[in-house]
Design a protein around this motif. Structure first.
Motif: not given
Length: 497
Positions: A90-94, A141-142, A213-215, A435-438
């Protein structure tokens, strides 16, 4: 995250360069290697640091209390992952979550390295809990973002990644454990801090070239108005927590015992509420809802598995210290060294399992069946460790090979369940909650250790046969149920293999 965005991320990552896998796997492999070296080095000596006497450099806690605190600490580490996943989504990525988390972990180990009071101990715990919550789910997740959904290298890639985790976990108890137990606990914690620093350096200097671009994408970003609300709520919650702690501790209401109960409740309540929230969300499609239903029995199986596996650093660590013959084959064994057995066996066997899944291809067991095998081996590992007391009694010191055998058997289960669970989570996760499911996957370990915090008090040399027998028997029963219902669960996965 939309399918188009997922494909764009995959295309941005160099797809060859690390054992036939995407180049970004190198960066994530070694970042996690040093993070796990840091974490498991600290963990190998932490329980002994808590219950060893002050004269031996410890904190002098009661033994049963130290074991319970170790469990709730482990639970909170993984429970905080739900916060890390939410912040990434929701805010700044993995990618930023991994970096910020690494800094907090390093500071936590530095706090442990400073000789001081119980206050510094708890400051370090808070920092490590928050830092691991940011880093752990998001680095995994990444890994999933490096591969397209139908890339057959995915399970093998997670197995290689898992081997990196365990290389760090293997070396840490031998290095940090030896220094901490034989010389000084605080020097050992200092080495753990250096390990996390090295992980941060590798991540910073290779991510732009290897990860593409991952994460970097925020799956479901907050609007400016939502951000203001979130900041306001965080501030209110922080103030409330400070007030509650300031009032309840002097009144004797917030104690170690009450904290153990609270964490036990949260360990079960939080994942339950999260399943309900994701299932009912309008951003979850009908197919994703079906996959969430399939994920529930896998999650329950994972809780049972981790409830056994995680006792390697609590009950079995205590067993190594108090019940095991440590002078063996002409050498004196440090009890911390047994913490290297689990990752050692994984290092040896992970390539075998990775090769096996690729070799079997479409003929390999389904995801639910792999989980059932994991539970089967976990149950057997506890049934094995009750045998020494049966044959030799509760007073005799146990041959260390019994512990070696128990660790070996549970690793067979771990390789059936853990890397497969990471991969399955990335496949079954609703797009808006990747990410939240991880993070939810890691809550299975949080729930397991929250349960362990309630039950470790029942362990003693006099009760160890019943303790290991009951827990091992429950795992075997759940394994049989999972084998039975595997085809039904597979049907709810809607094409995910």
């Amino acid at each position: 995250m939309a399918d188009l965005t997922k494909q764009k991320i995959v295309e941005s990552v160099p797809q060859r360069g690390f054992f036939g896998h995407p180049k970004g796997l190198f960066t994530l492999f070694f970042t996690e290697f040093w993070e796990r070296f840091s974490y498991y080095g600290m963990k190998a000596i932490l329980v002994y640091y808590m219950y060893y006497e002050l004269s031996r450099g410890g904190l002098g806690m009661q033994e049963s209390m130290a074991l319970a605190i170790m469990s709730i600490y482990g639970s909170l580490v993984y429970m905080s992952g739900i916060i890390g996943g939410w912040l990434a989504d929701r805010m700044f990525g993995a990618s930023k979550a991994v970096f910020y988390g690494g800094i907090l972990i390093m500071l936590g180990h530095i706090a442990l390295a400073i000789p001081g009071s119980m206050s510094l101990f708890f400051v370090s715990m808070v920092l490590i809990v928050l830092g691991t919550g940011l880093l752990k789910p998001n680095v995994s997740s990444m890994v999933g973002e490096l591969y397209s959904e139908h890339d057959r290298r995915r399970d093998a890639g997670f197995s290689i990644f898992y081997m990196g985790i365990n290389l760090g976990s293997f070396l840490a108890p031998l290095i940090v454990g030896t220094v901490g137990m034989d010389y000084n606990f605080h020097l050992g914690f200092g080495i753990a801090a250096v390990g996390m620093f090295l992980g941060l350096v590798i991540f910073l200097f290779t991510k732009n070239k290897n990860l593409g671009l991952a994460g970097t994408y925020v799956a479901s970003p907050l609007s400016p108005a939502e951000r203001k609300k979130v900041y306001r709520r965080i501030g209110v919650v922080a103030v409330l927590l400070v007030v509650i702690v300031a009032i309840t501790i002097p009144l004797g209401l917030l104690t170690f015992e009450s904290l153990i109960v609270i964490v036990g409740i949260l360990g079960i309540l939080i994942p339950t509420l999260y399943f309900i929230f994701m299932y009912r969300s309008p951003r979850t499609t009908s197919i994703e809802r079906s996959r969430l239903i399939a994920y529930i029995p896998l999650f329950i199986a994972a809780i049972m598995f981790w409830a056994i596996q995680e006792q390697g650093s609590t009950i079995l660590a205590n067993y190594a210290d108090k019940r095991t013959q440590l002078d063996f084959a002409g050498i004196h064994i440090s009890p911390a060294w047994f913490q290297s057995l689990n990752p050692l066996f994984i290092i040896i066997l992970a390539p075998v399992f990775a090769w096996l899944w690729i070799r079997l291809g479409k003929r390999q067991p389904t995801i639910p069946m792999k989980f059932a095998f994991g539970l089967l081996f976990a149950g057997l590992s506890f049934l094995v460790i009750l045998l020494p007391a049966y044959f030799g009694g509760e007073d005799a010191l146990v041959n260390p090979l019994w512990l070696v055998l128990s660790y070996f058997i549970v690793v067979l289960g771990e390789l059936c369940l853990s890397p497969v669970g990471l991969s399955a989570t990335t496949k079954l996760a609703p797009g808006a909650f990747s990410a939240q499911t991880m993070s939810l996957w890691f809550l299975s370990s949080a729930a397991a250790q929250a349960i362990n915090a309630q039950i470790v008090k029942f362990y003693s040399p006099a009760t160890e046969m019943a303790y290991f027998g009951v827990i091992g028997g429950v795992a075997l029963l759940l394994s049989i149920l999972l084998f039975t219902f595997s085809p039904k669960i597979q049907g709810y996965m809607k094409g995910i293999q």
